[in-house]
Scaffold this active site. Structure first.
Site, PDB file in Angstrom:
ATOM      1  N   LYS A 114     -38.849  28.106 -26.478  1.00 47.09           N
ATOM      2  CA  LYS A 114     -39.750  28.664 -25.458  1.00 47.09           C
ATOM      3  C   LYS A 114     -40.309  27.511 -24.653  1.00 47.09           C
ATOM      4  O   LYS A 114     -40.460  26.401 -25.173  1.00 47.09           O
ATOM      5  CB  LYS A 114     -40.906  29.413 -26.126  1.00 47.09           C
ATOM      6  CG  LYS A 114     -41.571  30.440 -25.238  1.00 47.09           C
ATOM      7  CD  LYS A 114     -40.819  31.746 -25.256  1.00 47.09           C
ATOM      8  CE  LYS A 114     -41.369  32.761 -24.296  1.00 47.09           C
ATOM      9  NZ  LYS A 114     -40.745  34.085 -24.504  1.00 47.09           N
ATOM     10  N   THR A 133     -35.586  44.576 -21.360  1.00 54.08           N
ATOM     11  CA  THR A 133     -36.668  44.527 -22.359  1.00 54.08           C
ATOM     12  C   THR A 133     -37.390  45.872 -22.433  1.00 54.08           C
ATOM     13  O   THR A 133     -37.620  46.413 -23.526  1.00 54.08           O
ATOM     14  CB  THR A 133     -37.658  43.396 -22.035  1.00 54.08           C
ATOM     15  OG1 THR A 133     -36.919  42.207 -21.768  1.00 54.08           O
ATOM     16  CG2 THR A 133     -38.609  43.166 -23.182  1.00 54.08           C
ATOM     17  N   SER A 173     -29.746  38.788 -22.255  1.00 55.11           N
ATOM     18  CA  SER A 173     -29.521  37.403 -21.828  1.00 55.11           C
ATOM     19  C   SER A 173     -28.280  36.859 -22.528  1.00 55.11           C
ATOM     20  O   SER A 173     -27.469  36.148 -21.926  1.00 55.11           O
ATOM     21  CB  SER A 173     -30.719  36.516 -22.197  1.00 55.11           C
ATOM     22  OG  SER A 173     -31.769  36.653 -21.275  1.00 55.11           O
ATOM     23  N   GLY A 204     -36.719  34.047 -18.187  1.00 50.16           N
ATOM     24  CA  GLY A 204     -38.077  34.364 -17.737  1.00 50.16           C
ATOM     25  C   GLY A 204     -38.992  34.825 -18.853  1.00 50.16           C
ATOM     26  O   GLY A 204     -38.572  35.067 -19.982  1.00 50.16           O
ATOM     27  N   ASP A 205     -40.246  34.923 -18.519  1.00 52.25           N
ATOM     28  CA  ASP A 205     -41.287  35.499 -19.376  1.00 52.25           C
ATOM     29  C   ASP A 205     -42.464  35.760 -18.417  1.00 52.25           C
ATOM     30  O   ASP A 205     -42.230  35.858 -17.200  1.00 52.25           O
ATOM     31  CB  ASP A 205     -41.664  34.534 -20.514  1.00 52.25           C
ATOM     32  CG  ASP A 205     -42.504  35.194 -21.607  1.00 52.25           C
ATOM     33  OD1 ASP A 205     -41.943  35.893 -22.460  1.00 52.25           O
ATOM     34  OD2 ASP A 205     -43.741  35.038 -21.596  1.00 52.25           O
ATOM     35  N   LYS A 243     -32.791  29.306 -27.311  1.00 52.39           N
ATOM     36  CA  LYS A 243     -32.781  30.346 -26.278  1.00 52.39           C
ATOM     37  C   LYS A 243     -34.157  30.985 -26.251  1.00 52.39           C
ATOM     38  O   LYS A 243     -34.708  31.347 -27.285  1.00 52.39           O
ATOM     39  CB  LYS A 243     -31.721  31.415 -26.636  1.00 52.39           C
ATOM     40  CG  LYS A 243     -31.680  32.571 -25.630  1.00 52.39           C
ATOM     41  CD  LYS A 243     -30.770  32.267 -24.473  1.00 52.39           C
ATOM     42  CE  LYS A 243     -30.951  33.210 -23.295  1.00 52.39           C
ATOM     43  NZ  LYS A 243     -32.036  32.801 -22.341  1.00 52.39           N
ATOM     44  N   ASN A 250     -42.612  43.090 -15.470  1.00 47.10           N
ATOM     45  CA  ASN A 250     -41.210  43.429 -15.733  1.00 47.10           C
ATOM     46  C   ASN A 250     -41.035  44.400 -16.906  1.00 47.10           C
ATOM     47  O   ASN A 250     -40.364  45.434 -16.775  1.00 47.10           O
ATOM     48  CB  ASN A 250     -40.423  42.132 -15.978  1.00 47.10           C
ATOM     49  CG  ASN A 250     -38.999  42.408 -16.404  1.00 47.10           C
ATOM     50  OD1 ASN A 250     -38.683  42.405 -17.584  1.00 47.10           O
ATOM     51  ND2 ASN A 250     -38.140  42.702 -15.444  1.00 47.10           N
ATOM     52  N   GLN A 261     -39.389  33.819 -31.406  1.00 47.81           N
ATOM     53  CA  GLN A 261     -38.084  33.920 -30.751  1.00 47.81           C
ATOM     54  C   GLN A 261     -36.952  33.610 -31.735  1.00 47.81           C
ATOM     55  O   GLN A 261     -35.876  34.210 -31.662  1.00 47.81           O
ATOM     56  CB  GLN A 261     -38.039  32.938 -29.568  1.00 47.81           C
ATOM     57  CG  GLN A 261     -36.950  33.223 -28.565  1.00 47.81           C
ATOM     58  CD  GLN A 261     -37.331  34.292 -27.541  1.00 47.81           C
ATOM     59  OE1 GLN A 261     -38.425  34.258 -27.003  1.00 47.81           O
ATOM     60  NE2 GLN A 261     -36.449  35.222 -27.290  1.00 47.81           N
ATOM     61  N   LYS A 311     -36.385  36.766 -33.699  1.00 50.15           N
ATOM     62  CA  LYS A 311     -35.947  37.824 -32.779  1.00 50.15           C
ATOM     63  C   LYS A 311     -34.478  37.631 -32.408  1.00 50.15           C
ATOM     64  O   LYS A 311     -33.672  38.556 -32.471  1.00 50.15           O
ATOM     65  CB  LYS A 311     -36.819  37.760 -31.517  1.00 50.15           C
ATOM     66  CG  LYS A 311     -36.466  38.779 -30.454  1.00 50.15           C
ATOM     67  CD  LYS A 311     -37.089  38.449 -29.090  1.00 50.15           C
ATOM     68  CE  LYS A 311     -38.566  38.188 -29.153  1.00 50.15           C
ATOM     69  NZ  LYS A 311     -39.193  38.151 -27.804  1.00 50.15           N
TER      70      LYS A 311
HETATM   71  P1  NDP Z   1     -44.800  39.750 -16.131  1.00 49.66           P
HETATM   72  O1  NDP Z   1     -45.373  38.476 -15.658  1.00 49.66           O
HETATM   73  O2  NDP Z   1     -43.750  40.426 -15.346  1.00 49.66           O
HETATM   74  O3  NDP Z   1     -45.979  40.819 -16.334  1.00 49.66           O
HETATM   75  C1  NDP Z   1     -47.032  40.551 -17.182  1.00 49.66           C
HETATM   76  C2  NDP Z   1     -48.018  41.712 -17.122  1.00 49.66           C
HETATM   77  O4  NDP Z   1     -48.998  41.530 -18.141  1.00 49.66           O
HETATM   78  C3  NDP Z   1     -48.784  41.767 -15.798  1.00 49.66           C
HETATM   79  O5  NDP Z   1     -49.134  43.087 -15.518  1.00 49.66           O
HETATM   80  C4  NDP Z   1     -50.013  40.919 -16.114  1.00 49.66           C
HETATM   81  O6  NDP Z   1     -51.133  41.182 -15.301  1.00 49.66           O
HETATM   82  C5  NDP Z   1     -50.285  41.329 -17.551  1.00 49.66           C
HETATM   83  N1  NDP Z   1     -50.998  40.250 -18.239  1.00 49.66           N
HETATM   84  C6  NDP Z   1     -50.589  38.969 -18.374  1.00 49.66           C
HETATM   85  N2  NDP Z   1     -51.507  38.245 -19.014  1.00 49.66           N
HETATM   86  C7  NDP Z   1     -52.512  39.079 -19.275  1.00 49.66           C
HETATM   87  C8  NDP Z   1     -53.759  38.928 -19.916  1.00 49.66           C
HETATM   88  N3  NDP Z   1     -54.142  37.738 -20.420  1.00 49.66           N
HETATM   89  N4  NDP Z   1     -54.546  40.017 -20.033  1.00 49.66           N
HETATM   90  C9  NDP Z   1     -54.163  41.232 -19.524  1.00 49.66           C
HETATM   91  N5  NDP Z   1     -52.979  41.419 -18.899  1.00 49.66           N
HETATM   92  C10 NDP Z   1     -52.188  40.371 -18.781  1.00 49.66           C
HETATM   93  O7  NDP Z   1     -44.315  39.478 -17.618  1.00 49.66           O
HETATM   94  P2  NDP Z   1     -43.302  40.311 -18.514  1.00 49.66           P
HETATM   95  O8  NDP Z   1     -43.422  41.763 -18.209  1.00 49.66           O
HETATM   96  O9  NDP Z   1     -41.986  39.661 -18.433  1.00 49.66           O
HETATM   97  O10 NDP Z   1     -43.864  40.026 -19.989  1.00 49.66           O
HETATM   98  C11 NDP Z   1     -44.799  40.883 -20.620  1.00 49.66           C
HETATM   99  C12 NDP Z   1     -44.764  40.637 -22.111  1.00 49.66           C
HETATM  100  O11 NDP Z   1     -43.453  40.901 -22.620  1.00 49.66           O
HETATM  101  C13 NDP Z   1     -45.068  39.202 -22.560  1.00 49.66           C
HETATM  102  O12 NDP Z   1     -45.726  39.250 -23.806  1.00 49.66           O
HETATM  103  C14 NDP Z   1     -43.690  38.585 -22.740  1.00 49.66           C
HETATM  104  O13 NDP Z   1     -43.708  37.510 -23.629  1.00 49.66           O
HETATM  105  C15 NDP Z   1     -42.951  39.776 -23.328  1.00 49.66           C
HETATM  106  N6  NDP Z   1     -41.501  39.769 -23.224  1.00 49.66           N
HETATM  107  C16 NDP Z   1     -40.875  39.651 -22.015  1.00 49.66           C
HETATM  108  C17 NDP Z   1     -39.503  39.678 -21.934  1.00 49.66           C
HETATM  109  C18 NDP Z   1     -38.783  39.646 -20.636  1.00 49.66           C
HETATM  110  O14 NDP Z   1     -37.565  39.817 -20.645  1.00 49.66           O
HETATM  111  N7  NDP Z   1     -39.441  39.465 -19.505  1.00 49.66           N
HETATM  112  C19 NDP Z   1     -38.672  39.781 -23.156  1.00 49.66           C
HETATM  113  C20 NDP Z   1     -39.425  39.984 -24.368  1.00 49.66           C
HETATM  114  C21 NDP Z   1     -40.784  39.955 -24.371  1.00 49.66           C
HETATM  115  P3  NDP Z   1     -51.591  40.077 -14.204  1.00 49.66           P
HETATM  116  O15 NDP Z   1     -50.551  40.122 -13.144  1.00 49.66           O
HETATM  117  O16 NDP Z   1     -52.938  40.547 -13.773  1.00 49.66           O
HETATM  118  O17 NDP Z   1     -51.646  38.764 -14.901  1.00 49.66           O
HETATM  119  O1  2IT Z   2     -39.746  36.816 -25.208  1.00 44.89           O
HETATM  120  C1  2IT Z   2     -38.555  36.952 -24.859  1.00 44.89           C
HETATM  121  O2  2IT Z   2     -37.693  37.363 -25.647  1.00 44.89           O
HETATM  122  C2  2IT Z   2     -38.188  36.645 -23.478  1.00 44.89           C
HETATM  123  N1  2IT Z   2     -39.059  36.300 -22.681  1.00 44.89           N
HETATM  124  C3  2IT Z   2     -36.754  36.718 -23.044  1.00 44.89           C
HETATM  125  C4  2IT Z   2     -36.042  35.457 -23.403  1.00 44.89           C
HETATM  126  C5  2IT Z   2     -34.630  35.343 -22.888  1.00 44.89           C
HETATM  127  O3  2IT Z   2     -34.057  34.265 -23.145  1.00 44.89           O
HETATM  128  O4  2IT Z   2     -34.090  36.247 -22.262  1.00 44.89           O
END
Ligand code: NDP
Ligand code: 2IT
Length: 448
Positions: free
Chosen positions: A126, A210, A379, A165-166, A90, A241, A111, A114
């Site tokens: 992943k 998250t 999830s 997603g991620d 997952k 997100n 993961q 976690k």
């Molecule tokens: P999104 O794609 O929705 O948003 C990512 C954000 O981070 C954007 O603002 C993006 O800016 C910025 N970003 C991405 N890459 C870079 C970079 N190299 N340098 C600076 N800024 C950057 O992703 P999420 O919000 O879903 O994910 C954010 C983090 O949270 C990640 O580390 C992800 O692994 C983690 N995460 C997400 C989960 C989820 O449920 N979505 C769960 C657990 C962890 P730009 O648009 O300019 O690229």
């Molecule tokens: O990093 C993470 O935990 C996620 N992007 C969410 C993974 C999931 O299966 O909901």
């Protein structure tokens, strides 16, 4: 470092010398496992460390698709099926130009621990692609997602591997991916992907989970020092997100959200974000898919091109963008501004030297594998609802999410104390997550 643990780490470096993010994630976990290996020799006898650092399976494939000019484009797709000892693999898909095997191995490895911390039966995985959704039309993203799923479908399933997603993969992408899966398999209603929309199998609160979960975890850390979010200046990085919903929840708790950012720069909001500003960011990022500089322009706020929020100074920092986005210099700036807590919303956003500094100075610090686990936990709740053909209300899901975050906090807190390092959530989370997976692997013998 213990000789045995060092030899496991060295073998990672020797086998895959270029996978630097994976080395970083593995070292952080391995270093904290020393007291466990000493206390429970069974893990060494069963070669759990050697096995746990090696993914069970890696899939890599070609993703051809057609751009808006009818030209053929080719990307790489991956799925790293890391560990299925306690449940089906997952974990999310990441679409970002920096994606390569080493990055996905770091994410899949994290993961695994976690997911174990959530207490739900989910293994670790992943996947993703070096495809960059920025600047692409909806039709291009749709075409890419369909081609990606044409290969991916044969490797996933509700009892095998359940992606979500991620970075770069949100509700829009999950919709296109799920459509392709349905067409190919002729099934609907399975929990093969999570993060689906409301009305076609998704769960209430999954989009929020998250960010909300990270704030709930931070609230628990603050409680241990008789503190809370009220009136605190909160720095948030990212505007995707996780950042969006961390901001919403922090605002609901009375905090002053003082920054947002993206990969182009950071915005300072000295008087705190308002509900109107938050609505604007939601529309800007999720519908118009614009840049955070447009938000700064609209509200006449300071914008630091190429900058990060940490230099603005604050009481609480919630890094919610990407790996290694908060380094030692940033940590020093935060500490000198009087930061009391750092809650990782992203995966591994803090560099190792910055993390050591926070721990040394007694700053409340939560590692992503504990504090961002609310996303994958919800999830898991989506999978449960899909299996039971049920839909729970937002209140019900939020209550369960909150309970899970409180429980993860308690587990990490108690484990750190048990192993002689009270307040060290990094050690507590690593050991607690590891123990659950390692015990399952021992029980199932060498094949697990
Ligand atoms: P999104 O794609 O929705 O948003 C990512 C954000 O981070 C954007 O603002 C993006 O800016 C910025 N970003 C991405 N890459 C870079 C970079 N190299 N340098 C600076 N800024 C950057 O992703 P999420 O919000 O879903 O994910 C954010 C983090 O949270 C990640 O580390 C992800 O692994 C983690 N995460 C997400 C989960 C989820 O449920 N979505 C769960 C657990 C962890 P730009 O648009 O300019 O690229
Ligand atoms: O990093 C993470 O935990 C996620 N992007 C969410 C993974 C999931 O299966 O909901």
């Amino acid at each position: 470092m213990d000789k045995y643990i060092e030899s496991v780490y060295q073998s990672i470096l020797d086998k895959d010398p270029l996978q630097k993010e994976f080395h970083q994630a593995a070292l952080e976990v391995l270093e904290t496992l020393e007291p466990v290996i000493e206390k429970y020799p069974v893990f060494k006898e069963h070669k759990i460390l050697e096995r746990i650092v090696e993914p069970e399976r890696i899939i890599q494939f070609r993703v051809p698709w057609k751009d808006k000019n009818g030209e053929i484009q080719i990307n790489r797709g991956y799925r790293v099926q890391y560990n299925s000892a306690i449940g089906p693999y997952k974990g999310g898909f990441r679409f970002h130009p920096t994606v390569y095997l080493g990055l996905l191995k770091f994410l899949g490895f994290e993961q695994t621990f976690k997911n174990a911390l959530t207490t739900l039966p989910m293994g670790g995985g992943k996947g993703g692609s070096d495809f960059d959704p920025h600047g692409k039309t909806d039709a291009e993203v749709e075409s890419f997602c369909h081609s990606f799923m044409m290969e991916m479908y044969r490797h996933i399933g509700q009892f095998t591997d359940v992606p979500a997603g991620d970075i770069g993969v949100g509700g829009r992408e999950i919709g296109y991916l799920y459509a392709a899966y349905r067409k190919i398999r002729n099934v609907h209603g399975t929990g093969v992907l999570t993060g689906k929309g409301w009305g076609w199998g998704g769960s209430r609160i999954r989009p929020q989970a998250t960010g909300y979960g990270n704030v709930y975890f931070c609230q628990e850390m603050l409680k241990t020092k008789d503190e809370d979010f009220k009136g605190k200046k909160v720095l948030i990085s990212g505007s995707g997100n996780v950042a969006q919903y961390a901001a919403e929840k922090a605002m609901q708790l009375g905090a002053k959200v003082a920054s947002m950012s993206d990969s182009s720069g950071a915005v300072h909001i000295p008087d705190g974000m308002t509900k109107e500003m938050w609505d604007y960011v939601m529309e800007l990022k999720n519908v118009k898919r614009g840049r955070i500089s447009e938000f700064a322009e609209k509200y006449n706020l300071e914008y630091v091109k190429g900058g990060r929020p940490w230099q603005f100074g604050g009481d609480i920092a919630l890094p919610c963008a990407t790996q290694n986005e908060l380094d030692k210099k940033d940590a020093e700036a935060l500490i000198s501004s009087g930061v009391i807590a750092v809650g990782e919303g992203a995966n591994m956003p803090t560099t190792p030297d910055a993390m050591s500094l926070f721990l040394e100075k007694g700053i409340l610090f939560s590692p992503g594998k504990a504090s961002n686990a609310g996303g994958v936990a919800t999830s898991g709740l989506e999978m449960s609802q899909n299996s039971g053909r049920l839909f729970w209300s937002a209140e019900e899901v939020d209550k369960q999410l909150h309970g899970i975050m409180v429980n993860i906090h308690q587990t990490a807190y108690d484990t750190a104390k048990e192993f002689g390092q009270p307040g060290n959530y990094v050690l507590g989370a690593n050991i607690a997550g590891f123990m659950k997976v390692a015990n399952a692997m021992v029980a199932m013998g060498y094949l697990a």
